[in-house]
Design a protein around this motif. Structure first.
Motif, PDB file in Angstrom:
ATOM      1  N   PRO A 161       0.825  -1.216   0.000  1.00 37.12           N
ATOM      2  CA  PRO A 161       0.000   0.000   0.000  1.00 37.12           C
ATOM      3  C   PRO A 161       0.857   1.263   0.000  1.00 37.12           C
ATOM      4  CG  PRO A 161      -0.833  -1.595   1.595  1.00 37.12           C
ATOM      5  CD  PRO A 161       0.501  -2.106   1.132  1.00 37.12           C
ATOM      6  N   ILE A 162       0.416   2.256  -0.781  1.00 38.62           N
ATOM      7  CA  ILE A 162       1.114   3.531  -0.906  1.00 38.62           C
ATOM      8  C   ILE A 162       0.127   4.641  -0.589  1.00 38.62           C
ATOM      9  CG2 ILE A 162       2.419   5.049  -2.442  1.00 38.62           C
ATOM     10  CD1 ILE A 162       2.927   2.572  -4.204  1.00 38.62           C
ATOM     11  N   ALA A 163       0.466   5.532   0.339  1.00 36.40           N
ATOM     12  CA  ALA A 163      -0.416   6.632   0.719  1.00 36.40           C
ATOM     13  C   ALA A 163      -0.315   7.757  -0.312  1.00 36.40           C
ATOM     14  CB  ALA A 163      -0.060   7.150   2.105  1.00 36.40           C
ATOM     15  N   LEU A 164      -1.451   8.100  -0.939  1.00 32.08           N
ATOM     16  CA  LEU A 164      -1.518   9.192  -1.909  1.00 32.08           C
ATOM     17  C   LEU A 164      -2.598  10.177  -1.485  1.00 32.08           C
ATOM     18  CD1 LEU A 164      -1.314   7.212  -5.294  1.00 32.08           C
ATOM     19  CD2 LEU A 164       0.572   8.106  -3.903  1.00 32.08           C
ATOM     20  N   VAL A 165      -2.493  11.413  -1.980  1.00 34.34           N
ATOM     21  CA  VAL A 165      -3.414  12.491  -1.626  1.00 34.34           C
ATOM     22  C   VAL A 165      -4.275  12.844  -2.828  1.00 34.34           C
ATOM     23  CG1 VAL A 165      -3.595  14.884  -0.830  1.00 34.34           C
ATOM     24  CG2 VAL A 165      -1.814  13.384   0.102  1.00 34.34           C
ATOM     25  N   ALA A 166      -5.568  12.987  -2.621  1.00 34.78           N
ATOM     26  CA  ALA A 166      -6.508  13.284  -3.701  1.00 34.78           C
ATOM     27  C   ALA A 166      -6.095  14.530  -4.471  1.00 34.78           C
ATOM     28  CB  ALA A 166      -7.919  13.472  -3.128  1.00 34.78           C
ATOM     29  N   GLY A 167      -6.136  14.442  -5.805  1.00 38.09           N
ATOM     30  CA  GLY A 167      -5.846  15.577  -6.663  1.00 38.09           C
ATOM     31  C   GLY A 167      -4.380  15.819  -6.933  1.00 38.09           C
ATOM     32  N   VAL A 168      -3.491  15.101  -6.239  1.00 37.28           N
ATOM     33  CA  VAL A 168      -2.046  15.279  -6.419  1.00 37.28           C
ATOM     34  C   VAL A 168      -1.553  14.300  -7.484  1.00 37.28           C
ATOM     35  CG1 VAL A 168       0.218  15.133  -5.296  1.00 37.28           C
ATOM     36  CG2 VAL A 168      -1.758  16.064  -4.058  1.00 37.28           C
ATOM     37  N   THR A 169      -0.646  14.748  -8.357  1.00 32.64           N
ATOM     38  CA  THR A 169      -0.068  13.879  -9.375  1.00 32.64           C
ATOM     39  C   THR A 169       1.303  13.385  -8.915  1.00 32.64           C
ATOM     40  OG1 THR A 169       0.875  15.782 -10.551  1.00 32.64           O
ATOM     41  CG2 THR A 169      -1.275  14.976 -11.300  1.00 32.64           C
ATOM     42  N   TYR A 170       1.595  12.141  -9.277  1.00 33.94           N
ATOM     43  CA  TYR A 170       2.838  11.486  -8.880  1.00 33.94           C
ATOM     44  C   TYR A 170       3.511  10.889 -10.113  1.00 33.94           C
ATOM     45  CZ  TYR A 170       0.701  11.759  -4.246  1.00 33.94           C
ATOM     46  OH  TYR A 170       0.113  12.208  -3.086  1.00 33.94           O
ATOM     47  N   ALA A 171       4.838  10.969 -10.145  1.00 31.28           N
ATOM     48  CA  ALA A 171       5.585  10.389 -11.257  1.00 31.28           C
ATOM     49  C   ALA A 171       5.365   8.877 -11.287  1.00 31.28           C
ATOM     50  CB  ALA A 171       7.073  10.700 -11.118  1.00 31.28           C
ATOM     51  N   ILE A 172       5.221   8.334 -12.505  1.00 31.21           N
ATOM     52  CA  ILE A 172       5.046   6.892 -12.659  1.00 31.21           C
ATOM     53  C   ILE A 172       5.852   6.421 -13.858  1.00 31.21           C
ATOM     54  CG2 ILE A 172       2.955   7.110 -14.079  1.00 31.21           C
ATOM     55  CD1 ILE A 172       1.910   4.588 -12.539  1.00 31.21           C
ATOM     56  N   ARG A 173       6.490   5.268 -13.725  1.00 29.87           N
ATOM     57  CA  ARG A 173       7.249   4.657 -14.823  1.00 29.87           C
ATOM     58  C   ARG A 173       7.016   3.157 -14.810  1.00 29.87           C
ATOM     59  NH1 ARG A 173      12.610   5.406 -13.583  1.00 29.87           N
ATOM     60  NH2 ARG A 173      13.623   3.387 -13.810  1.00 29.87           N
ATOM     61  N   LEU A 174       6.638   2.639 -15.955  1.00 28.88           N
ATOM     62  CA  LEU A 174       6.383   1.210 -16.110  1.00 28.88           C
ATOM     63  C   LEU A 174       7.247   0.687 -17.236  1.00 28.88           C
ATOM     64  CD1 LEU A 174       4.609  -1.347 -15.496  1.00 28.88           C
ATOM     65  CD2 LEU A 174       3.069  -0.515 -17.285  1.00 28.88           C
ATOM     66  N   GLU A 175       7.978  -0.397 -16.987  1.00 32.63           N
ATOM     67  CA  GLU A 175       8.801  -1.026 -18.015  1.00 32.63           C
ATOM     68  C   GLU A 175       8.362  -2.474 -18.204  1.00 32.63           C
ATOM     69  OE1 GLU A 175      12.824   1.666 -17.248  1.00 32.63           O
ATOM     70  OE2 GLU A 175      12.818  -0.451 -16.641  1.00 32.63           O
ATOM     71  N   PHE A 176       8.404  -2.912 -19.469  1.00 25.98           N
ATOM     72  CA  PHE A 176       7.885  -4.231 -19.812  1.00 25.98           C
ATOM     73  C   PHE A 176       8.705  -4.800 -20.959  1.00 25.98           C
ATOM     74  CE2 PHE A 176       5.180  -6.323 -23.056  1.00 25.98           C
ATOM     75  CZ  PHE A 176       4.850  -7.481 -22.369  1.00 25.98           C
ATOM     76  N   TYR A 177       8.903  -6.123 -20.957  1.00 22.89           N
ATOM     77  CA  TYR A 177       9.474  -6.755 -22.141  1.00 22.89           C
ATOM     78  C   TYR A 177       8.729  -8.044 -22.449  1.00 22.89           C
ATOM     79  CZ  TYR A 177      12.104 -10.467 -19.635  1.00 22.89           C
ATOM     80  OH  TYR A 177      12.457 -11.566 -18.896  1.00 22.89           O
ATOM     81  N   ASP A 178       8.729  -8.402 -23.728  1.00 23.23           N
ATOM     82  CA  ASP A 178       8.175  -9.684 -24.185  1.00 23.23           C
ATOM     83  C   ASP A 178       9.289 -10.463 -24.849  1.00 23.23           C
ATOM     84  OD1 ASP A 178       6.079 -11.630 -25.055  1.00 23.23           O
ATOM     85  OD2 ASP A 178       6.736 -10.935 -27.029  1.00 23.23           O
ATOM     86  N   ARG A 179       9.487 -11.686 -24.377  1.00 21.46           N
ATOM     87  CA  ARG A 179      10.525 -12.534 -24.963  1.00 21.46           C
ATOM     88  C   ARG A 179       9.994 -13.238 -26.213  1.00 21.46           C
ATOM     89  NH1 ARG A 179      15.922 -13.092 -23.898  1.00 21.46           N
ATOM     90  NH2 ARG A 179      15.503 -13.190 -21.656  1.00 21.46           N
ATOM     91  N   ASP A 180       8.877 -13.964 -26.071  1.00 17.75           N
ATOM     92  CA  ASP A 180       8.289 -14.647 -27.219  1.00 17.75           C
ATOM     93  C   ASP A 180       6.847 -15.039 -26.882  1.00 17.75           C
ATOM     94  OD1 ASP A 180       8.504 -16.863 -25.528  1.00 17.75           O
ATOM     95  OD2 ASP A 180      10.274 -17.645 -26.543  1.00 17.75           O
ATOM     96  N   GLU A 181       6.158 -15.530 -27.887  1.00 14.63           N
ATOM     97  CA  GLU A 181       4.761 -15.950 -27.767  1.00 14.63           C
ATOM     98  C   GLU A 181       3.898 -14.811 -27.234  1.00 14.63           C
ATOM     99  OE1 GLU A 181       4.754 -19.655 -25.641  1.00 14.63           O
ATOM    100  OE2 GLU A 181       5.639 -20.750 -27.327  1.00 14.63           O
ATOM    101  N   ASP A 182       2.946 -15.103 -26.323  1.00 11.01           N
ATOM    102  CA  ASP A 182       1.969 -14.089 -25.918  1.00 11.01           C
ATOM    103  C   ASP A 182       2.642 -12.881 -25.269  1.00 11.01           C
ATOM    104  OD1 ASP A 182       0.025 -15.747 -26.840  1.00 11.01           O
ATOM    105  OD2 ASP A 182      -0.616 -16.470 -24.869  1.00 11.01           O
ATOM    106  N   ALA A 183       2.028 -11.692 -25.480  1.00  8.40           N
ATOM    107  CA  ALA A 183       2.519 -10.445 -24.885  1.00  8.40           C
ATOM    108  C   ALA A 183       1.346  -9.754 -24.194  1.00  8.40           C
ATOM    109  CB  ALA A 183       3.129  -9.542 -25.948  1.00  8.40           C
ATOM    110  N   VAL A 184       1.405  -9.679 -22.857  1.00 12.76           N
ATOM    111  CA  VAL A 184       0.325  -9.101 -22.064  1.00 12.76           C
ATOM    112  C   VAL A 184       0.914  -8.113 -21.067  1.00 12.76           C
ATOM    113  CG1 VAL A 184      -1.506  -9.557 -20.373  1.00 12.76           C
ATOM    114  CG2 VAL A 184      -1.085 -11.183 -22.232  1.00 12.76           C
ATOM    115  N   ILE A 185       0.304  -6.928 -20.956  1.00  7.96           N
ATOM    116  CA  ILE A 185       0.699  -5.983 -19.920  1.00  7.96           C
ATOM    117  C   ILE A 185      -0.503  -5.119 -19.534  1.00  7.96           C
ATOM    118  CG2 ILE A 185       1.598  -4.378 -21.671  1.00  7.96           C
ATOM    119  CD1 ILE A 185       2.808  -4.764 -18.002  1.00  7.96           C
ATOM    120  N   ARG A 186      -0.783  -5.104 -18.234  1.00  8.72           N
ATOM    121  CA  ARG A 186      -1.866  -4.268 -17.702  1.00  8.72           C
ATOM    122  C   ARG A 186      -1.361  -3.547 -16.461  1.00  8.72           C
ATOM    123  NH1 ARG A 186      -4.743  -9.158 -18.837  1.00  8.72           N
ATOM    124  NH2 ARG A 186      -6.078  -8.899 -20.683  1.00  8.72           N
ATOM    125  N   LEU A 187      -1.727  -2.267 -16.360  1.00 11.38           N
ATOM    126  CA  LEU A 187      -1.383  -1.447 -15.200  1.00 11.38           C
ATOM    127  C   LEU A 187      -2.680  -1.121 -14.456  1.00 11.38           C
ATOM    128  CD1 LEU A 187       0.582   0.247 -13.492  1.00 11.38           C
ATOM    129  CD2 LEU A 187       0.276   2.098 -15.167  1.00 11.38           C
TER     130      LEU A 187
END
Length: 207
Positions: A161-187
């Motif tokens: 759990p991460i405490a956040l404040v309503a209306g405030v924006t926070y930096a976010i970075r998501l990294e993903f790789y696919d080696r082979d076959e199916d490729a799925v990513i959900r945030l």
């Protein structure tokens, strides 16, 4: 008789606090500390009998301009080094199966980095999660909260759990790789009053 009628407004449930302009008036204003769904109760008593009725109120966030998504950078290879395509993705909720995710990007052996900001809708503890096939890493507000940079089938990873404040924006970075076959990513995220869901476009802002 037997006594003077008194009325009282109270909060039964909701993600935040409620302040009534006049909690003893039949008609009153109310302010809410956070967006979400609240149940308010009006009770009436003449000292002999008491009755009550509940009212459900949905409070929308005052977050301002809706977001447009996150900046997605698509790379050949799984090391995020050979950039082939850049675009703004409204959400990160993809199942490419065995197709190419973007122009000039191969079907397999590719990687993606999404960057930007995420805006909290209510104040409280948020849990971020990913569904990925294959590797995934996630940072929120400069802190790495998910790290499963391995080959694997569709897997759900969850942050603390991460405490956040309503209306405030926070930096976010998501990294993903696919080696082979199916490729799925959900945030995804969940927070008080909201079950796990893909983070909506309205709360994401590109870098």
């Amino acid at each position: 008789p037997p006594g003077r009628l008194t009325t009282t407004w109270s909060r039964v449930s909701g993600p935040g606090t409620v302040t009534f302009g006049n909690p003893n008036a039949l008609s009153t204003s109310a302010t809410f500390s956070a967006a979400g769904t609240y149940v308010l109760r009006l009770s009436a008593s003449d000292s002999a009998l008491t009755t009550a009725d509940d009212l459900t109120v949905t409070v929308n966030t005052s977050g301002g301009t809706p977001g447009t998504g996150l900046t997605g950078q698509y790379y050949n290879g799984i090391t995020l080094t050979t950039l082939r395509h850049t675009r703004v993705d409204p959400t990160v909720n993809f199942d490419w199966v065995e197709g190419s995710p973007a122009p000039n990007v191969p079907i397999n052996n590719f990687s993606v980095r999404w960057t930007g900001q995420v805006r909290a809708t209510v104040s409280g503890n948020y849990v971020f999660s990913t569904v990925s096939d294959d590797g995934v890493r996630l940072w929120v507000n400069g802190q790495q909260v998910i790290n499963n940079w391995t080959d694997h089938g569709a897997t759900t990873n969850t942050s603390a759990p991460i405490a956040l404040v309503a209306g405030v924006t926070y930096a976010i970075r998501l990294e993903f790789y696919d080696r082979d076959e199916d490729a799925v990513i959900r945030l995804q995220w969940s927070f008080p009053g909201q079950a796990t869901q893909p983070i909506p476009q309205s709360q994401l802002f590109p870098q």
